[in-house]
Scaffold this active site. Structure first.
Site, PDB file in Angstrom:
ATOM      1  N   ASP A   1      -0.742  54.528 -12.174  1.00  0.00           N
ATOM      2  CA  ASP A   1       0.429  53.733 -12.566  1.00  0.00           C
ATOM      3  C   ASP A   1       1.728  54.537 -12.632  1.00  0.00           C
ATOM      4  O   ASP A   1       2.813  53.952 -12.602  1.00  0.00           O
ATOM      5  CB  ASP A   1       0.188  53.073 -13.933  1.00  0.00           C
ATOM      6  CG  ASP A   1      -1.008  52.135 -13.925  1.00  0.00           C
ATOM      7  OD1 ASP A   1      -1.434  51.735 -12.822  1.00  0.00           O
ATOM      8  OD2 ASP A   1      -1.519  51.810 -15.003  1.00  0.00           O
TER       9      ASP A   1
ATOM     10  N   ASP B   1       3.078  55.761 -15.129  1.00  0.00           N
ATOM     11  CA  ASP B   1       3.887  55.276 -16.259  1.00  0.00           C
ATOM     12  C   ASP B   1       3.805  56.194 -17.470  1.00  0.00           C
ATOM     13  O   ASP B   1       3.758  55.728 -18.604  1.00  0.00           O
ATOM     14  CB  ASP B   1       3.431  53.853 -16.642  1.00  0.00           C
ATOM     15  CG  ASP B   1       1.975  53.821 -17.056  1.00  0.00           C
ATOM     16  OD1 ASP B   1       1.236  54.788 -16.756  1.00  0.00           O
ATOM     17  OD2 ASP B   1       1.544  52.839 -17.680  1.00  0.00           O
TER      18      ASP B   1
ATOM     19  N   ASP C   1      -1.799  57.213 -21.136  1.00  0.00           N
ATOM     20  CA  ASP C   1      -1.236  57.016 -22.473  1.00  0.00           C
ATOM     21  C   ASP C   1      -2.248  56.887 -23.611  1.00  0.00           C
ATOM     22  O   ASP C   1      -2.174  57.616 -24.591  1.00  0.00           O
ATOM     23  CB  ASP C   1      -0.477  55.678 -22.455  1.00  0.00           C
ATOM     24  CG  ASP C   1       1.008  55.915 -22.415  1.00  0.00           C
ATOM     25  OD1 ASP C   1       1.419  57.075 -22.361  1.00  0.00           O
ATOM     26  OD2 ASP C   1       1.737  54.909 -22.447  1.00  0.00           O
TER      27      ASP C   1
ATOM     28  N   THR D   1      -3.203  58.931 -13.741  1.00  0.00           N
ATOM     29  CA  THR D   1      -3.208  57.467 -13.641  1.00  0.00           C
ATOM     30  C   THR D   1      -2.438  57.057 -12.395  1.00  0.00           C
ATOM     31  O   THR D   1      -1.398  57.649 -12.090  1.00  0.00           O
ATOM     32  CB  THR D   1      -2.582  56.775 -14.882  1.00  0.00           C
ATOM     33  OG1 THR D   1      -2.316  55.402 -14.544  1.00  0.00           O
ATOM     34  CG2 THR D   1      -1.283  57.404 -15.332  1.00  0.00           C
TER      35      THR D   1
ATOM     36  N   GLY E   1      -8.419  54.453 -16.816  1.00  0.00           N
ATOM     37  CA  GLY E   1      -8.669  54.107 -15.406  1.00  0.00           C
ATOM     38  C   GLY E   1      -8.774  55.361 -14.554  1.00  0.00           C
ATOM     39  O   GLY E   1      -8.017  56.306 -14.743  1.00  0.00           O
TER      40      GLY E   1
ATOM     41  N   ARG F   1      -0.448  47.794 -14.227  1.00  0.00           N
ATOM     42  CA  ARG F   1      -0.517  47.295 -15.618  1.00  0.00           C
ATOM     43  C   ARG F   1       0.831  46.709 -16.036  1.00  0.00           C
ATOM     44  O   ARG F   1       1.264  45.737 -15.434  1.00  0.00           O
ATOM     45  CB  ARG F   1      -0.945  48.414 -16.565  1.00  0.00           C
ATOM     46  CG  ARG F   1      -1.503  47.876 -17.881  1.00  0.00           C
ATOM     47  CD  ARG F   1      -1.877  48.986 -18.818  1.00  0.00           C
ATOM     48  NE  ARG F   1      -3.033  49.737 -18.355  1.00  0.00           N
ATOM     49  CZ  ARG F   1      -4.288  49.358 -18.560  1.00  0.00           C
ATOM     50  NH1 ARG F   1      -4.544  48.267 -19.231  1.00  0.00           N
ATOM     51  NH2 ARG F   1      -5.285  50.066 -18.101  1.00  0.00           N
TER      52      ARG F   1
ATOM     53  N   ARG G   1     -13.333  53.395 -21.390  1.00  0.00           N
ATOM     54  CA  ARG G   1     -12.306  52.976 -22.349  1.00  0.00           C
ATOM     55  C   ARG G   1     -13.081  52.646 -23.622  1.00  0.00           C
ATOM     56  O   ARG G   1     -13.811  51.663 -23.659  1.00  0.00           O
ATOM     57  CB  ARG G   1     -11.568  51.731 -21.840  1.00  0.00           C
ATOM     58  CG  ARG G   1     -10.882  51.898 -20.474  1.00  0.00           C
ATOM     59  CD  ARG G   1      -9.957  50.712 -20.239  1.00  0.00           C
ATOM     60  NE  ARG G   1      -9.641  50.475 -18.841  1.00  0.00           N
ATOM     61  CZ  ARG G   1      -8.621  51.030 -18.191  1.00  0.00           C
ATOM     62  NH1 ARG G   1      -7.852  51.888 -18.781  1.00  0.00           N
ATOM     63  NH2 ARG G   1      -8.393  50.720 -16.921  1.00  0.00           N
TER      64      ARG G   1
HETATM   65  O1  F6P Z   1      -4.213  52.000 -15.400  1.00  0.00           O
HETATM   66  C1  F6P Z   1      -4.726  51.893 -14.126  1.00  0.00           C
HETATM   67  C2  F6P Z   1      -5.029  50.453 -13.774  1.00  0.00           C
HETATM   68  O2  F6P Z   1      -5.566  50.413 -12.468  1.00  0.00           O
HETATM   69  C3  F6P Z   1      -3.861  49.470 -13.914  1.00  0.00           C
HETATM   70  O3  F6P Z   1      -2.986  49.522 -12.813  1.00  0.00           O
HETATM   71  C4  F6P Z   1      -4.593  48.169 -14.069  1.00  0.00           C
HETATM   72  O4  F6P Z   1      -3.805  47.228 -14.763  1.00  0.00           O
HETATM   73  C5  F6P Z   1      -5.791  48.559 -14.872  1.00  0.00           C
HETATM   74  O5  F6P Z   1      -6.010  49.944 -14.659  1.00  0.00           O
HETATM   75  C6  F6P Z   1      -7.043  47.797 -14.529  1.00  0.00           C
HETATM   76  O6  F6P Z   1      -8.044  48.206 -15.403  1.00  0.00           O
HETATM   77  P1  F6P Z   1      -9.577  47.828 -15.216  1.00  0.00           P
HETATM   78  O7  F6P Z   1     -10.105  48.594 -14.046  1.00  0.00           O
HETATM   79  O8  F6P Z   1     -10.205  48.243 -16.485  1.00  0.00           O
HETATM   80  O9  F6P Z   1      -9.619  46.362 -14.958  1.00  0.00           O
END
Ligand code: F6P
Length: 322
Positions: free
Chosen positions: A128, A130, A103, A126, A11, A172, A72
């Site tokens: 997050d 995390d 991660d 990120t 992300g 997430r 991804r």
């Molecule tokens: O990891 C960053 C994040 O924004 C998370 O908070 C969220 O769950 C996820 O990515 C959403 O991913 P996508 O944009 O692929 O839906």
């Protein structure tokens, strides 16, 4: 080393551009050739790799997203995908890589080193927050401030209508954004995957607050909260108490926007430290923070361990929101 590559993966996060800028400009100032790999591991497999110059970095420190784009890649999760990517890196003569991501991106970076001896240094990017081994990640501060701005606005309308709002933030499976935004936004209750908040407790607290004269409340919930998301929480509250709750899901706006000063500074320091680490012969490590200090953490430790949320922030928020 003479040639390095840089990529962003997973992300996107505000401040990634500032990190790319630091890698490119520090690298070139040290007489390195720096290549940009587009769309993360997707571009590494598809050979979307181009040289970057000093001027390509003009006017990007203040921009959200990532100029290298991100991705991804499921193909990269398989050994054949990684072999194709590694071959492209070797064909171009890149001696080492800087991976800006989370991660999953570091798991891939570690595999590149283990299976193909391509040295990689990670930079945690990120929203997050995390990532084990780093107090802070690039993008977290901006995301928290973006969410906070929205919550302040919601509070205005909640107060005007005497309403209960449930605001869902990203993260997430983690609750860092929720705990920080909840405390900073004066939330009455905070639900995260790791906190032991329950619907019953939330209802009791809101009722108590009402009896003290409080007419509106805000509950913050993390998207990864179990058993359900914001609408499920609203339903459960309605069923158990008859209270009506408005739901607001902040979503991807938390990922965009101009990075805060804190994120630009963190990203610049980490990007520079990553190149410095490669010069000194380090690899298979992530640059992290411990307080104000930059540290190096082995990549496999990073993705094999889980970073614990600061649950004391949640308890403090609940004491303060009386
Ligand atoms: O990891 C960053 C994040 O924004 C998370 O908070 C969220 O769950 C996820 O990515 C959403 O991913 P996508 O944009 O692929 O839906």
């Amino acid at each position: 080393i003479q040639k390095i590559g840089v990529y962003t993966s997973g992300g996107d996060a505000p401040g990634m551009n500032a990190a790319i800028r630091a890698v490119v400009r520090v690298g070139i100032s040290q007489k390195l050739e720096v290549y940009g790999i587009h769309n993360g591991y997707v571009g590494m497999i598809e050979n979307k790799i181009e040289p970057l110059q000093l001027r390509d970095m003009a006017n990007i420190i203040q921009r959200g997203g990532t100029i290298l784009k991100t991705g991804r890649s499921t193909e990269f999760m398989r050994p054949e995908g990684r072999a194709r990517a590694a071959q492209n890196i070797k064909n171009l003569g890149l001696d080492a890589l800087v991976c800006i991501g989370g991660d999953g991106s570091f798991r891939g970076a570690h595999a590149l080193w283990e299976e193909h001896q391509i040295p990689v240094v990670g930079v945690p990017g990120t929203i997050d927050n995390d990532i084990f081994g780093s107090d802070k990640t690039i993008g977290f501060d901006t995301a928290v401030n973006t969410a906070l701005e929205a919550i302040d606005r919601i509070r205005d309308t909640a107060a005007s209508h005497d309403r209960l709002f449930i605001v869902e933030v990203m993260g997430r499976n983690s609750g860092f954004i929720a705990s920080h935004v909840g405390l900073a936004g004066g939330a009455e209750e905070i639900f995260t995957p790791d906190a032991n908040t329950t619907v019953e407790k939330a209802i009791d607290r809101i009722n108590e607050a009402k009896s003290r004269g409080k007419t509106s409340s805000i509950i913050i919930t993390a998207e990864g909260q179990k058993p359900g998301r914001a609408y499920d929480l609203a339903d459960a509250i309605r069923k158990k108490s008859g209270m009506d709750a408005k739901v607001c899901i902040l979503g991807h706006q938390q990922r965009g926007g101009s990075p805060t000063a804190a994120d630009r500074i963190l990203a610049s320091r980490m990007g520079a430290a990553a190149v410095d680490a490669l010069f000194k012969g380090y690899c298979d490590v992530m640059i992290g923070t411990e307080g104000e200090r930059l540290i190096q953490v082995p990549l496999d430790l990073v993705y094999k361990n889980e970073k614990k949320n600061q649950l004391d922030l949640i308890s403090l928020a609940s004491v303060l929101a009386t």
